[in-house]
Design a protein around this motif. Structure first.
Motif, mmCIF file in Angstrom:
data_model
loop_
_atom_site.group_PDB
_atom_site.id
_atom_site.type_symbol
_atom_site.label_atom_id
_atom_site.label_comp_id
_atom_site.label_asym_id
_atom_site.label_seq_id
_atom_site.Cartn_x
_atom_site.Cartn_y
_atom_site.Cartn_z
ATOM 1 N N ARG A 28 -4.991 -7.583 -0.307
ATOM 2 C CA ARG A 28 -6.430 -7.598 -0.098
ATOM 3 C C ARG A 28 -6.797 -8.581 1.023
ATOM 4 O O ARG A 28 -7.799 -8.412 1.713
ATOM 5 N N ALA A 29 -5.957 -9.611 1.215
ATOM 6 C CA ALA A 29 -6.213 -10.587 2.271
ATOM 7 C C ALA A 29 -5.929 -10.030 3.665
ATOM 8 O O ALA A 29 -6.320 -10.638 4.670
ATOM 9 N N ASN A 30 -5.260 -8.881 3.732
ATOM 10 C CA ASN A 30 -4.943 -8.254 5.016
ATOM 11 C C ASN A 30 -6.207 -7.591 5.567
ATOM 12 O O ASN A 30 -6.755 -6.676 4.930
ATOM 13 N N PRO A 31 -6.689 -7.984 6.746
ATOM 14 C CA PRO A 31 -7.943 -7.429 7.258
ATOM 15 C C PRO A 31 -7.863 -5.955 7.656
ATOM 16 O O PRO A 31 -8.893 -5.317 7.857
ATOM 17 N N GLN A 32 -6.649 -5.411 7.728
ATOM 18 C CA GLN A 32 -6.532 -4.030 8.192
ATOM 19 C C GLN A 32 -7.212 -3.045 7.259
ATOM 20 O O GLN A 32 -7.763 -2.041 7.700
ATOM 21 N N TRP A 33 -7.195 -3.308 5.948
ATOM 22 C CA TRP A 33 -7.739 -2.320 5.023
ATOM 23 C C TRP A 33 -9.238 -2.126 5.230
ATOM 24 O O TRP A 33 -9.774 -1.028 5.007
ATOM 25 N N ARG A 34 -9.948 -3.188 5.655
ATOM 26 C CA ARG A 34 -11.384 -3.042 5.906
ATOM 27 C C ARG A 34 -11.628 -2.141 7.117
ATOM 28 O O ARG A 34 -12.582 -1.355 7.144
ATOM 29 N N ALA A 35 -10.760 -2.235 8.108
ATOM 30 C CA ALA A 35 -10.858 -1.331 9.252
ATOM 31 C C ALA A 35 -10.549 0.102 8.827
ATOM 32 O O ALA A 35 -11.181 1.061 9.286
ATOM 33 N N LEU A 36 -9.587 0.260 7.915
ATOM 34 C CA LEU A 36 -9.237 1.591 7.418
ATOM 35 C C LEU A 36 -10.385 2.204 6.629
ATOM 36 O O LEU A 36 -10.582 3.421 6.638
ATOM 37 N N ALA A 37 -11.148 1.370 5.930
ATOM 38 C CA ALA A 37 -12.255 1.863 5.113
ATOM 39 C C ALA A 37 -13.327 2.531 5.954
ATOM 40 O O ALA A 37 -14.125 3.325 5.446
ATOM 41 N N ALA A 38 -13.341 2.241 7.249
ATOM 42 C CA ALA A 38 -14.323 2.859 8.144
ATOM 43 C C ALA A 38 -13.973 4.309 8.466
ATOM 44 O O ALA A 38 -14.760 5.009 9.107
ATOM 45 N N GLY A 39 -12.783 4.745 8.048
ATOM 46 C CA GLY A 39 -12.421 6.155 8.190
ATOM 47 C C GLY A 39 -11.724 6.522 9.477
ATOM 48 O O GLY A 39 -11.646 7.701 9.833
ATOM 49 N N ALA A 40 -11.191 5.551 10.217
ATOM 50 C CA ALA A 40 -10.519 5.854 11.476
ATOM 51 C C ALA A 40 -9.179 6.549 11.239
ATOM 52 O O ALA A 40 -8.544 6.376 10.192
ATOM 53 N N GLU A 41 -8.737 7.321 12.225
ATOM 54 C CA GLU A 41 -7.418 7.938 12.160
ATOM 55 C C GLU A 41 -6.352 6.850 12.300
ATOM 56 O O GLU A 41 -6.547 5.853 12.987
ATOM 57 N N VAL A 42 -5.221 7.052 11.634
ATOM 58 C CA VAL A 42 -4.126 6.097 11.732
ATOM 59 C C VAL A 42 -2.868 6.783 12.256
ATOM 60 O O VAL A 42 -2.713 8.009 12.180
ATOM 61 N N LEU A 43 -1.980 5.967 12.793
ATOM 62 C CA LEU A 43 -0.654 6.396 13.216
ATOM 63 C C LEU A 43 0.354 5.584 12.419
ATOM 64 O O LEU A 43 0.229 4.357 12.323
#
Length: 212
Positions: free
Chosen positions: A60-75
């Motif tokens: 949860r401390a990893n900031p990436q998940w908040r960016a993922l919550a915005a719905g962006a495509e990932v690689l």
């Protein structure tokens, strides 16, 4: 991904097999602060319904998940066996000398859309399945239930789940297919002589994909 035709691997079962054998994927996404990349162990599920779904969790401390919550495509990049290839192994070196070093590798790249999951039951099931999948190979497997339940409950509060619906998948097996048969045999024999597990794995791939 740059894809010369002789290195392209489109067989879905082969792509999926690499993901399962090398489940630590590099999760790449973009957010307000730019690009983010983190190694995450994934589970591949629902492969009978198309390209499949990837499930994982992160701190949860990893900031990436908040960016993922915005719905962006990932690689997500899954790296299989790889090894340096010296020109000394090529028959062509002895014939013409017109050879250079290279690097052999197998890789799968996945693109998809992400769902962030904070449901505690989903997270507990995900951690159980991920753990069981890896512990089952051990003589005395460890299970999540071996730890005190209140401890596990507290640990689950520190993670979030992610589920990636795969929308595109590419495989690239660069394993000397572009060399002639004599060179491929030289590469396989040279790798065998190295004596390491990674070299042996690549030697097997050179033989399999090179028809030796």
């Amino acid at each position: 991904m740059y894809q010369p035709p002789h290195h392209r691997e489109d067989r879905r079962e082969v792509q999926h097999a690499l993901i399962r054998s090398h489940p630590l994927g590099l999760l790449i996404s973009s957010g307000e602060g730019g690009l983010l990349a983190n190694p995450i162990p994934f589970r591949l599920v629902n492969t009978d319904l198309g390209m499949g779904t990837l499930q994982a969790h992160m701190a949860r401390a990893n900031p990436q998940w908040r960016a993922l919550a915005a719905g962006a495509e990932v690689l997500i990049v899954f790296q299989g066996a790889d090894h340096y290839i010296t020109p000394a192994w090529y028959e062509t070196k002895r014939e013409t000398g017109k050879v250079v070093p290279t690097w052999n590798y197998a890789i799968v790249q996945v693109r998809g859309t992400v769902r962030v999951i904070e449901d505690s039951q989903w997270l507990r099931a995900q951690v159980n399945r991920l753990t069981d999948g890896h512990e089952s190979r051990r003589m005395i497997p460890w299970a999540v239930g071996d730890a005190p339940d209140d401890f596990i409950t507290a640990q689950l509060k520190g993670i979030v789940g992610i589920e990636v619906q795969i929308t595109a998948i590419e495989g690239k097996w660069k394993v000397s297919q572009n060399r002639n048969e004599a060179d491929r045999r030289g590469v396989a024999e040279g790798l065998d002589a190295e004596g390491s597990e990674t070299a042996g794995a690549m030697a097997g791939m050179v033989r399999e994909w090179g028809g030796l």
